[in-house]
Every structure is written in C-alpha cells, then in structure tokens.
Design a protein around this motif. Structure first.
Motif, PDB file in Angstrom:
ATOM      1  N   LEU A 323       0.828  -1.206   0.000  1.00  0.00           N
ATOM      2  CA  LEU A 323       0.000   0.000   0.000  1.00  0.00           C
ATOM      3  C   LEU A 323       0.862   1.256   0.000  1.00  0.00           C
ATOM      4  O   LEU A 323       0.576   2.225  -0.719  1.00  0.00           O
ATOM      5  N   ALA A 324       1.910   1.228   0.812  1.00  0.00           N
ATOM      6  CA  ALA A 324       2.810   2.381   0.870  1.00  0.00           C
ATOM      7  C   ALA A 324       3.510   2.592  -0.478  1.00  0.00           C
ATOM      8  O   ALA A 324       3.698   3.735  -0.921  1.00  0.00           O
ATOM      9  N   THR A 329      -2.018   6.145   2.038  1.00  0.00           N
ATOM     10  CA  THR A 329      -1.815   6.439   3.457  1.00  0.00           C
ATOM     11  C   THR A 329      -3.153   6.453   4.179  1.00  0.00           C
ATOM     12  O   THR A 329      -4.213   6.514   3.555  1.00  0.00           O
ATOM     13  N   GLY A 330      -3.095   6.372   5.529  1.00  0.00           N
ATOM     14  CA  GLY A 330      -4.312   6.425   6.324  1.00  0.00           C
ATOM     15  C   GLY A 330      -5.178   5.192   6.190  1.00  0.00           C
ATOM     16  O   GLY A 330      -6.389   5.255   6.413  1.00  0.00           O
ATOM     17  N   LEU A 331      -4.568   4.048   5.871  1.00  0.00           N
ATOM     18  CA  LEU A 331      -5.305   2.811   5.679  1.00  0.00           C
ATOM     19  C   LEU A 331      -4.862   1.747   6.670  1.00  0.00           C
ATOM     20  O   LEU A 331      -3.753   1.805   7.201  1.00  0.00           O
ATOM     21  N   MET A 332      -5.714   0.752   6.888  1.00  0.00           N
ATOM     22  CA  MET A 332      -5.360  -0.455   7.623  1.00  0.00           C
ATOM     23  C   MET A 332      -5.568  -1.647   6.690  1.00  0.00           C
ATOM     24  O   MET A 332      -6.581  -1.720   5.993  1.00  0.00           O
ATOM     25  N   THR A 333      -4.629  -2.565   6.663  1.00  0.00           N
ATOM     26  CA  THR A 333      -4.795  -3.762   5.853  1.00  0.00           C
ATOM     27  C   THR A 333      -5.870  -4.661   6.458  1.00  0.00           C
ATOM     28  O   THR A 333      -6.067  -4.686   7.676  1.00  0.00           O
ATOM     29  N   THR A 334      -6.561  -5.384   5.612  1.00  0.00           N
ATOM     30  CA  THR A 334      -7.669  -6.224   6.065  1.00  0.00           C
ATOM     31  C   THR A 334      -7.609  -7.610   5.418  1.00  0.00           C
ATOM     32  O   THR A 334      -6.952  -7.805   4.395  1.00  0.00           O
ATOM     33  N   HIS A 344     -10.507 -19.412   1.605  1.00  0.00           N
ATOM     34  CA  HIS A 344      -9.497 -18.644   0.882  1.00  0.00           C
ATOM     35  C   HIS A 344      -9.701 -17.175   1.214  1.00  0.00           C
ATOM     36  O   HIS A 344     -10.831 -16.702   1.325  1.00  0.00           O
ATOM     37  N   VAL A 345      -8.598 -16.446   1.399  1.00  0.00           N
ATOM     38  CA  VAL A 345      -8.705 -15.030   1.727  1.00  0.00           C
ATOM     39  C   VAL A 345      -7.886 -14.190   0.755  1.00  0.00           C
ATOM     40  O   VAL A 345      -6.963 -14.677   0.098  1.00  0.00           O
ATOM     41  N   THR A 346      -8.252 -12.929   0.669  1.00  0.00           N
ATOM     42  CA  THR A 346      -7.456 -11.936  -0.030  1.00  0.00           C
ATOM     43  C   THR A 346      -7.213 -10.783   0.937  1.00  0.00           C
ATOM     44  O   THR A 346      -7.939 -10.619   1.926  1.00  0.00           O
ATOM     45  N   TYR A 347      -6.187  -9.983   0.646  1.00  0.00           N
ATOM     46  CA  TYR A 347      -5.860  -8.850   1.508  1.00  0.00           C
ATOM     47  C   TYR A 347      -6.362  -7.557   0.878  1.00  0.00           C
ATOM     48  O   TYR A 347      -6.147  -7.301  -0.309  1.00  0.00           O
ATOM     49  N   GLY A 348      -7.036  -6.768   1.671  1.00  0.00           N
ATOM     50  CA  GLY A 348      -7.550  -5.493   1.212  1.00  0.00           C
ATOM     51  C   GLY A 348      -7.151  -4.394   2.170  1.00  0.00           C
ATOM     52  O   GLY A 348      -6.178  -4.527   2.934  1.00  0.00           O
ATOM     53  N   SER A 349      -7.911  -3.321   2.166  1.00  0.00           N
ATOM     54  CA  SER A 349      -7.610  -2.204   3.071  1.00  0.00           C
ATOM     55  C   SER A 349      -8.878  -1.405   3.329  1.00  0.00           C
ATOM     56  O   SER A 349      -9.858  -1.501   2.588  1.00  0.00           O
ATOM     57  N   VAL A 350      -8.838  -0.624   4.389  1.00  0.00           N
ATOM     58  CA  VAL A 350      -9.968   0.209   4.780  1.00  0.00           C
ATOM     59  C   VAL A 350      -9.406   1.478   5.415  1.00  0.00           C
ATOM     60  O   VAL A 350      -8.335   1.441   6.042  1.00  0.00           O
ATOM     61  N   PRO A 351     -10.064   2.624   5.226  1.00  0.00           N
ATOM     62  CA  PRO A 351      -9.609   3.834   5.919  1.00  0.00           C
ATOM     63  C   PRO A 351      -9.560   3.589   7.420  1.00  0.00           C
ATOM     64  O   PRO A 351     -10.525   3.101   8.011  1.00  0.00           O
ATOM     65  N   VAL A 352      -8.431   3.925   8.020  1.00  0.00           N
ATOM     66  CA  VAL A 352      -8.234   3.553   9.424  1.00  0.00           C
ATOM     67  C   VAL A 352      -9.206   4.272  10.352  1.00  0.00           C
ATOM     68  O   VAL A 352      -9.543   3.751  11.429  1.00  0.00           O
ATOM     69  N   TYR A 353      -9.713   5.435   9.940  1.00  0.00           N
ATOM     70  CA  TYR A 353     -10.645   6.138  10.820  1.00  0.00           C
ATOM     71  C   TYR A 353     -11.956   5.360  10.974  1.00  0.00           C
ATOM     72  O   TYR A 353     -12.709   5.578  11.931  1.00  0.00           O
TER      73      TYR A 353
END
Length: 412
Positions: A323-324, A329-334, A344-353
């Motif tokens: 992501l970086a 920026t301002g994200l958390m991986t999910t 089965h999983v995949t990795y995503g992201s979400v705004p950390v706020y």
C-alpha cells in the motif's frame, strides 16, 4: 534515502511478530535503505529509541524465519493514547522532527483498536501538514474485534490454544464419579469471539464445554443456575466457558472485582468473572466447583500457533508495504474471506478512521437463542482459522525463540 519505521503496540499475540516479519521482508525487497523499529511503540519513537532492523537481517540470514515463530513483541509495546493533534500539536511536531532526522518515508503501526487510533491521528496530522510521510496500520488482536476485517492476526492461534486447553480440561474433569463444575474464564472484555472458540473443543464423543457465555448477551444468573442444575442431573461434570466481560441484566460486570480505575484508553479493568461465577454457583448448588483463568497463555502459546494465523499475519504485514509503495496512506490492511466452500482469503484495506476505537461484536445469529452456547454459523466461521501447525525449532526439549529485541539492541 528511503527509510521506514515500524512499531508494535497493545497486547502481545503469537502472531504479531509474523506481521513484523512481513513488513521487514517486503520493505527490504521494496528497496527501503533502513527499516527502523520503534522501541516500546510510539513511546520509543517519541524518545528516539529505535533499532535498525535492516542490520538484524544482515547479521542473521534466518532472522525473518525466527521472528515469524517468536511470540509476543520483538520491538516491545506500550499503551499510550496520543492527544488530539488539533488540540496538542507539539507531540506530533516532535514526532515529525524525529521522522525527518531519520529520513522516514513511511510509518507502519501494528496493533489493535487503540493502536489504530495512533495510526489515524498520525495520518491526519501528516495530511494536514502537507507531508508526504505515509502511515499504514496492520491489525492484530486475540479479541478479533476490529471492524471491517473478517478476522485479526493473533485470534486464530489464541482460539486454537483455548480449544485445546478446554478439551484437555474436559478430560481432566471427567475422571471422578462425583458431581463437579469447572469454570474457564477467557479473555474478551467487549466481544466474545475467543470464548466462543471453546466450542471447537467438542467432538462426537465429548460435549464440552456444556455452557458458553459471551458479553454480547446479558447474563442471567437465574438461567445459569437452572441450566447447570439440569445438566448435572444426567452427568457428573459440567464445564462452563465464560468471557471476562459478561454483564448481568442490569448491565453490570459479573466480576469479583470490577475496578473503579480504568486503563489509559478508558477501558474498565476486570478481574475474576470466573471466580464470581464460582461463588454464585457454589452458593446455589453446593457441588464441588472451581474456576480457572486462562490469562496470559492465551496470547503467547506459540507452540500451539495456527499456521493459517501466522501466514496471514505475515501477509498483512507485506500488504501494508505494498500500500505504501502505491503511495497510499491512512489505511489499515484487512482480510477478506472469499464466499466459497474452500477457505481462501485476499488482503484489502480500509480507511483507518473507520476502524479506530470501534468494536466488532459477535453477530446474534452466531449465538443460540438462550444465550448459553454458539451456533453452527460460529463453528463454520472458526474452523479454518486454527488450521495448520507451525514447525518449531527446539533446544533441550523447549521451543527456541529470538532474544527479546528491544532489550538487546537500540540506537539513539
């Protein structure tokens, strides 16, 4: 120079060092010249106590592999709530100065709800300042209560430990031909995910624990007494799994000591839900009774770690660096679980706020109608998360871990 810094904070887990390993390995591949680690979380960054993790990799070619299977936090932890950057900017100005001195391009924060609060505030500060420093969060918590991620690193391993321990306790409690009650108190102040994992102890020949109580449903003392008494009519032993944060029908904690003093994040400090229930059932039923608090081993038992858990923790750390690299920026991986029969999983992201300071509760349909057990939906959710065993290195019959990093090496 392109450098990054990573911290760990909050409570330890069996998987948080695997996330750190994922950050370090991917950051090294991405061309970061120095990968710094803040000693004892954001406290270490503020006091300019850091270590150069790039050097650790150079010194030991097996560093990443060893870190992956070492419990707790290699960098050490802290529990410090940063103030609002709009109200008290001085502390952020100091952090910014330290980052500039180290040529920091990206900050990675590995932790739970409260740690994401730190990530959110730093991201907000740097954005307002017009700085190019990126801030990315990597989730962890055995409580599994972070929003917008299917589950959290650390939970699978803790769940595996809980289920294993409950199964062993069940065998222990069945050996005597006398009526007895055993209560296992399991971590979980606001959510009951970890206590729910005790249901995985059951087999076709072993129906233990017989009762499970989570914070999501108000606890009825009257019904608990009735249920326990009924079970003891047809069996000698009853094993009860209870979350530390259960509350009665008035909303008060069922605990021997709900301390008036909260922690630094405003959370009630609990002690003795199991002991309190031991007293209640002992007075009401009069049978042999004992309570056991699983406590610290829930989060540090790497000898029972889930390989799925550690692999996903590593993947989330690596995904944070990606992501970086994309300039985000301002994200958390999910973790996103695919809707298919095969896990089965995949990795995503979400705004950390959207994550910081929130709590993901156990859905009501994961709990039975009476509120004293979990449903098959919960079992189906849990089963894949504890799969796989980690190859451990042993010395003199005991697991071998890395030395505690934050106590052995720092640079000022």
């Amino acid at each position: 120079m392109k450098n990054c810094i990573v911290i760990q904070s909050g409570g330890p887990t069996a998987a948080i060092n695997a996330s750190l390993a994922g950050v370090i390995k991917r950051a090294s591949e991405a061309g970061y010249d120095h990968i710094y680690g803040g000693i004892n979380g954001i406290v270490g960054v503020l006091s300019q106590k850091v270590m150069d993790l790039t050097e650790k990799m150079a010194e030991d070619p097996d560093f990443i592999e060893k870190l992956y299977r070492t419990p707790a936090m290699y960098l050490g932890s802290c529990r410090l709530r940063l103030p609002d950057p709009n109200v008290e900017p001085a502390i952020y100005d100091a952090l910014y100065s330290h980052f500039k001195r180290l040529d920091i391009d990206t900050f990675f924060g590995i932790g739970g709800n409260d740690s994401m609060d730190t990530v959110m505030k730093l991201a907000s500060y740097f954005k307002k300042k017009g700085s190019s420093i990126k801030v990315i969060g990597v989730p962890k918590t055995i409580d599994n209560d972070l929003l917008y991620t299917d589950h959290t690193p650390g939970f699978g391993s803790a769940a595996k430990y809980v289920a294993t321990t409950i199964r062993e306790m069940a065998y222990d409690t069945m050996i005597y031909p006398v009526k007895s009650i055993t209560i296992a108190e399991i971590m979980g102040r606001d959510s009951g995910w970890l206590t729910a994992a005790s249901a995985l102890a059951r087999t076709k020949d072993l129906n233990a624990p017989q009762l499970i109580y989570l914070p999501e449903v108000l606890f009825s003392v009257k019904e608990c007494i009735e249920d326990t008494k009924m079970l003891l009519k047809n069996r000698n032993s009853v094993l009860i799994a209870v979350s530390e944060g259960i509350r009665d029908t008035d909303g008060d904690y069922i605990s021997a000591s709900a301390l008036e003093k909260d922690d630094k994040f405003g959370h009630a400090q609990l002690s003795g839900a199991g002991k309190a229930l031991e007293h209640i059932l002992g007075q009401a039923l009069g049978f042999k009774i004992r309570s056991v608090e699983l406590n610290i081993p829930q989060r540090c038992a790497t000898h029972l770690a889930s390989k799925t858990d550690l692999d996903e923790a590593f993947g989330l750390g690596s995904a944070a660096v990606c992501l970086a690299e994309e300039g985000k920026t301002g994200l958390m991986t999910t973790i996103q679980r695919d809707d298919s029969e095969n896990y089965h999983v995949t990795y995503g992201s979400v705004p950390v706020y959207e994550v910081a300071n929130g709590v993901k509760k156990v859905p009501r349909d994961f709990i039975n109608e009476r509120g004293n057990d979990v449903t098959e939906k919960m079992i189906d959710y849990l089963k894949p998360l504890i799969k796989g065993e980690v190859d451990m290195s042993y010395n003199d019959g005991l697991p071998e871990f890395l030395p505690v990093g934050h106590l052995t090496s720092t640079i000022d």
